[in-house]
Design an enzyme around this catalytic site. Structure first.
Site, PDB file in Angstrom:
ATOM      1  N   CYS A 136      29.406  39.702  37.115  1.00  0.00           N
ATOM      2  CA  CYS A 136      30.779  39.199  37.034  1.00  0.00           C
ATOM      3  C   CYS A 136      31.719  40.079  37.850  1.00  0.00           C
ATOM      4  O   CYS A 136      32.124  41.155  37.394  1.00  0.00           O
ATOM      5  CB  CYS A 136      31.220  39.135  35.573  1.00  0.00           C
ATOM      6  SG  CYS A 136      32.919  38.541  35.378  1.00  0.00           S
ATOM      7  N   CYS A 139      35.126  40.657  36.290  1.00  0.00           N
ATOM      8  CA  CYS A 139      35.140  41.634  35.193  1.00  0.00           C
ATOM      9  C   CYS A 139      35.016  43.063  35.728  1.00  0.00           C
ATOM     10  O   CYS A 139      35.705  43.971  35.271  1.00  0.00           O
ATOM     11  CB  CYS A 139      33.969  41.409  34.237  1.00  0.00           C
ATOM     12  SG  CYS A 139      33.623  39.698  33.846  1.00  0.00           S
ATOM     13  N   ASP A 140      34.108  43.283  36.666  1.00  0.00           N
ATOM     14  CA  ASP A 140      33.730  44.653  37.020  1.00  0.00           C
ATOM     15  C   ASP A 140      34.144  45.089  38.423  1.00  0.00           C
ATOM     16  O   ASP A 140      33.994  46.267  38.767  1.00  0.00           O
ATOM     17  CB  ASP A 140      32.198  44.802  36.887  1.00  0.00           C
ATOM     18  CG  ASP A 140      31.739  44.563  35.451  1.00  0.00           C
ATOM     19  OD1 ASP A 140      32.524  44.849  34.535  1.00  0.00           O
ATOM     20  OD2 ASP A 140      30.609  44.087  35.260  1.00  0.00           O
TER      21      ASP A 140
END
Ligand code: NDP
Length: 312
Positions: A136, A139-140
């Site tokens: 992701c 997300c990261d």
């Protein structure tokens, strides 16, 4: 073996399922939530969550899920460990069979079983999970500012993630196993004209290396041909974007789904093809796949189920 009768059953313990449980339990509806194999869902494999509103310092994925779970329990949600092995949605009450022999009879069901990112199946993906391997970018990606990263895949998701990462990282490799991108033309153009993105066509990843965290990937180009060659790319982050698999095998033949297995909902509601059965989160969402969207869908599913039961 016991028989549990409830107005509401919720299947799945990610942000969607727990949020539905918060809304249902605050309405005094005593929902029964079955957590499944991975309580907390995909977020339990994420390290730091920095994009969920309300956590200015960020929070670990497992901690955030534990907090949402406790919030649901505070209002009386009956949260149970266990795996549902079969369902019968042909008539009401709906029947849910658990692996321990328990049977739930529910007047309405919210399906929030999520989806799982696909991985290549390399042992190194497990070895470096959360230590440079991610599925992701949204997300990261932030953790890779001014670093070098690679994205695997040639579809719209991979291209979107590559472009997103290029806005943060110093360099992005896009590793594509075919000689072309499968993504839409507009996404292809964005990738191919971005000076920070280098597309490695006809390439497969065969391993990762690094002391404790990812420091590079081993690539094979033109595998199985005379032009086959191996080389390494130095990277700090390795992002998979080769698709997701929704967890819907349990509902095949009972709830309408698309060709990929995502549950089809009557947007903007969360109603599925079965009256009284609702779907929330990644299980019905191939596009957004973010915890905040899943939580919001859980809220909508709870409101839809409530209206359904009142209107009964
Ligand atoms: P896709 O199935 O479209 O693409 C998956 C990509 O991963 C393909 O390039 C595929 O390669 C590659 N791949 C699969 N398995 C492997 C493997 N083992 N090794 C290497 N590469 C592999 O998935 P997406 O998640 O990109 O998209 C899903 C759907 O969502 C699509 O319909 C897409 O259009 C849509 N979408 C739309 C967006 C938008 O409109 N903004 C954004 C994101 C997704 P190959 O081509 O060789 O099969």
């Amino acid at each position: 073996m016991s028989e549990i009768k409830t107005e509401w059953a919720i299947i799945g313990a990610g942000p969607a399922g727990y949020t539905a449980a918060i809304y249902a339990s605050r309405a005094n509806l005593a929902p029964v939530l079955v957590e499944g194999m991975q309580p907390g869902g995909q977020l339990t494999t994420t390290t730091e969550v920095e994009n969920f509103p309300g956590y200015p310092q960020g929070i670990s994925g497992p901690q955030m899920m534990e907090d949402i779970r406790l919030q649901a329990q505070r209002f009386g949600a009956d949260i149970r460990l266990g795996v549902i092995t079969s369902v019968d949605f042909s008539k009401r009450p709906f029947i849910l069979n658990l692996d321990n022999g328990d049977v739930i009879e529910a007047e309405s069901v919210i399906i929030a079983t999520g989806a799982n990112a696909r991985y290549l199946g390399l042992p190194d993906e497990q070895r470096y999970m959360g230590m440079g391997v991610s599925a992701c970018a949204t997300c990261d990606g932030f953790f890779y500012r001014n670093r070098r990263v690679a994205v695997v895949g040639g579809g719209d998701t991979a291209c979107e993630e590559a472009v997103y990462l290029a806005s943060l990282a110093e360099k992005v490799y896009l590793i594509v196993r075919k000689p072309y991108l499968r993504a839409s033309k507009v996404m292809q153009d964005r990738v191919l004209t971005n000076p920070k993105i280098e597309v490695l066509f006809n390439c497969n990843t065969v391993g990762l290396y690094g002391e404790d965290v990812v420091e590079g990937a081993k690539i094979v180009e033109n595998k199985g041909t005379e032009a086959e060659r191996e080389f390494n790319i130095p990277i700090d982050g390795f992002f998979l974007a080769i698709g997701h698999t929704p967890n819907t095998s349990l509902f095949k033949g009972q709830v309408e789904m698309d060709a990929e297995g995502y549950l089809i909902v009557k947007s903007p509601t969360t109603a599925t093809s079965v009256p009284g059965v609702f779907a929330a989160g990644d299980v019905a969402d191939p596009f957004y796949r973010q915890a905040i969207n899943a939580a919001a869908a859980g809220c909508r599913a709870a409101m839809d189920a409530d209206r359904f039961l009142i209107g009964d």
